[in-house]
Write an enzyme that holds these catalytic residues in place. Structure first.
Site, PDB file in Angstrom:
ATOM      1  CD  GLU A  61      16.406 -44.835 -51.653  1.00 33.07           C
ATOM      2  OE1 GLU A  61      17.717 -44.895 -51.727  1.00 33.07           O
ATOM      3  OE2 GLU A  61      16.017 -45.080 -50.799  1.00 33.07           O
ATOM      4  CB  ALA A 163      26.390 -21.077 -22.954  1.00 37.95           C
ATOM      5  CG  MET A 172      27.900 -16.123 -11.556  1.00 36.42           C
ATOM      6  SD  MET A 172      28.717 -14.924 -12.540  1.00 36.42           S
ATOM      7  CE  MET A 172      29.400 -13.702 -11.153  1.00 36.42           C
ATOM      8  CB  SER A 177      25.983 -21.485 -15.377  1.00 41.81           C
ATOM      9  OG  SER A 177      25.345 -22.780 -15.066  1.00 41.81           O
ATOM     10  NE  ARG A 193      20.514 -30.144 -24.022  1.00 39.44           N
ATOM     11  CZ  ARG A 193      19.930 -29.889 -23.066  1.00 39.44           C
ATOM     12  NH1 ARG A 193      18.659 -29.734 -22.882  1.00 39.44           N
ATOM     13  NH2 ARG A 193      20.471 -28.971 -22.258  1.00 39.44           N
ATOM     14  CG  ASP A 209      24.563 -26.312 -13.772  1.00 41.47           C
ATOM     15  OD1 ASP A 209      24.524 -25.587 -12.822  1.00 41.47           O
ATOM     16  OD2 ASP A 209      25.243 -26.181 -14.851  1.00 41.47           O
ATOM     17  CB  ALA A 302      39.520 -33.423 -21.409  1.00 41.20           C
TER      18      ALA A 302
END
EC number: 3.5.4.26
Length: 365
Positions: A61, A163, A172, A177, A193, A209, A302
């Site tokens: 504003e 994914a 796997m 992945s 994100r 990863d 979970a």
């Protein structure tokens, strides 16, 4: 010739849509403040526009009133969120609108923040300004799902990102992945994100990863304007390696686990071990209102089983990984009545992949 009520409402929608587009310009930079846009109209013409760019800077504003100047007197202001009524880093916008002499304020959605919560509208009405609420309300609420939920309930808005392959596998058997989905889908993840105050993951994902879980690239967006999300790691046994990629920016890392002096020396925020629900409440206390869960099967399951997920962002790639690959979830249901059902909000194609947005239905069947 005066407009009919339906014509007036259509006009209000038109101008409010412009305010919503303005608000979206701050979607990656305003945290923990909400995204807000404002358009000031006089005699059918826009005389002032503004959006809130960053916490500590003027609100939407204020920018719109500055641009309108004297033309604000007798004008109508369109605001995507109820004007604030309190003194914080900036003065209350409701009083600014009163002092500028606007005669009508159209508001898309109310602000449940206890410091505002109807007080902004009341300031306007007490000054004799006409106020109309609820124009393009759903679209405006979508801009600030986390802020609105946190102010109303004390809990952040939680998105779960997954994914998977066509056969519902996410990695796997070895844990490999990268990559199930294509580049377009992975680029889309950057947006989710970027609108999140925190990305939550588990230690198993870090060990498997070694991800950064930050925002690295957004199309046509200056990365200097991005407020990076906190990366929250659940590490109940204190296994986070000090050479993990995620610790290259330790000031944006939070770890839930046993206290470690070496993490403290890096500047990592360490949280007490607690339940997932209590963790979310703690994040809200840190003014984190949007949370994205990017985790492995156990932690993702979970969050789902404890009914802590508000939305699922599911990317599905046209590939099969086979029965030995890791499943998307490991919930153990034995009766149909235990199943978790979801509403499909939208589906889009990203390269060769598709993205589903799903929200939980209130009742299982």
């Amino acid at each position: 010739m005066s407009l009919t009520s339906s014509e007036q409402y259509a006009q209000h929608q038109y101008w409010m849509q412009q305010a919503i587009v303005l608000a979206q310009q701050g979607q990656y930079s305003t945290r923990p403040n909400p995204n807000v846009g404002c358009v000031i109209v006089k005699d059918g013409k826009v005389v002032g526009t503004g959006f809130h760019p960053k916490a500590g800077q003027p609100h939407a504003e204020v920018f719109a009133l500055r641009e309108a100047g004297q033309l604000a007197k007798g004008a109508t202001a369109y605001v995507t969120l109820e004007p604030c009524a309190h003194y914080g880093r900036t003065p209350p916008c409701a009083k600014g609108l009163v002092e500028a002499g606007v005669v009508k304020v159209v508001v898309a959605c109310s602000d449940p923040n206890p410091l505002v919560a109807g007080k902004g509208v009341q300031i306007l009405k007490d000054a004799g300004i006409e106020v109309e609420l609820g124009v393009c309300e759903a679209e405006a609420e979508a801009l600030n799902k986390g802020f609105l939920k946190a102010m109303a309930t004390g809990m952040p808005y939680v998105r779960l990102k997954v994914a998977s392959s066509l056969d519902g596998r996410t990695a796997m058997a070895s844990g490999e992945s990268k990559w199930i989905t294509g580049s377009e889908a992975r680029q889309d993840v950057q947006h989710w994100r970027a609108i999140s105050g925190a990305v939550v993951t588990g230690i198993e994902t870090i060990l498997a990863d070694d991800p950064q879980l930050n925002v690295r690239q957004l199309v046509d967006v200056n990365m200097d304007h991005i407020v990076q999300p906190q990366r929250v790691i659940l590490d109940r046994q204190g296994r986070l390696p000090l050479d993990a990629q995620i610790l290259k920016q330790p000031e944006t890392v939070m770890v839930m686990g046993p206290f470690r002096q070496e993490l403290a020396q890096l500047g990592v925020v360490q949280l007490e071990i607690q339940s997932l629900a209590d963790l979310l409440k703690t994040l809200k206390d840190f003014q984190i209102y949007d949370v994205m869960v990017e985790a492995g099967v156990t932690l993702s399951s979970a969050f789902l089983q404890e009914n802590l997920i508000d939305e699922i962002i599911s990317y599905i790639a046209p590939t099969f990984l086979g029965q030995s690959a890791r499943a998307m979830f490991n919930a153990n249901f034995e009766q149909m009545s235990q199943q978790l059902r979801f509403k499909l909000e939208d589906v889009i194609q990203l390269g060769q992949d598709i993205r589903l947005r799903l929200t939980p239905l209130q009742e299982s069947v």
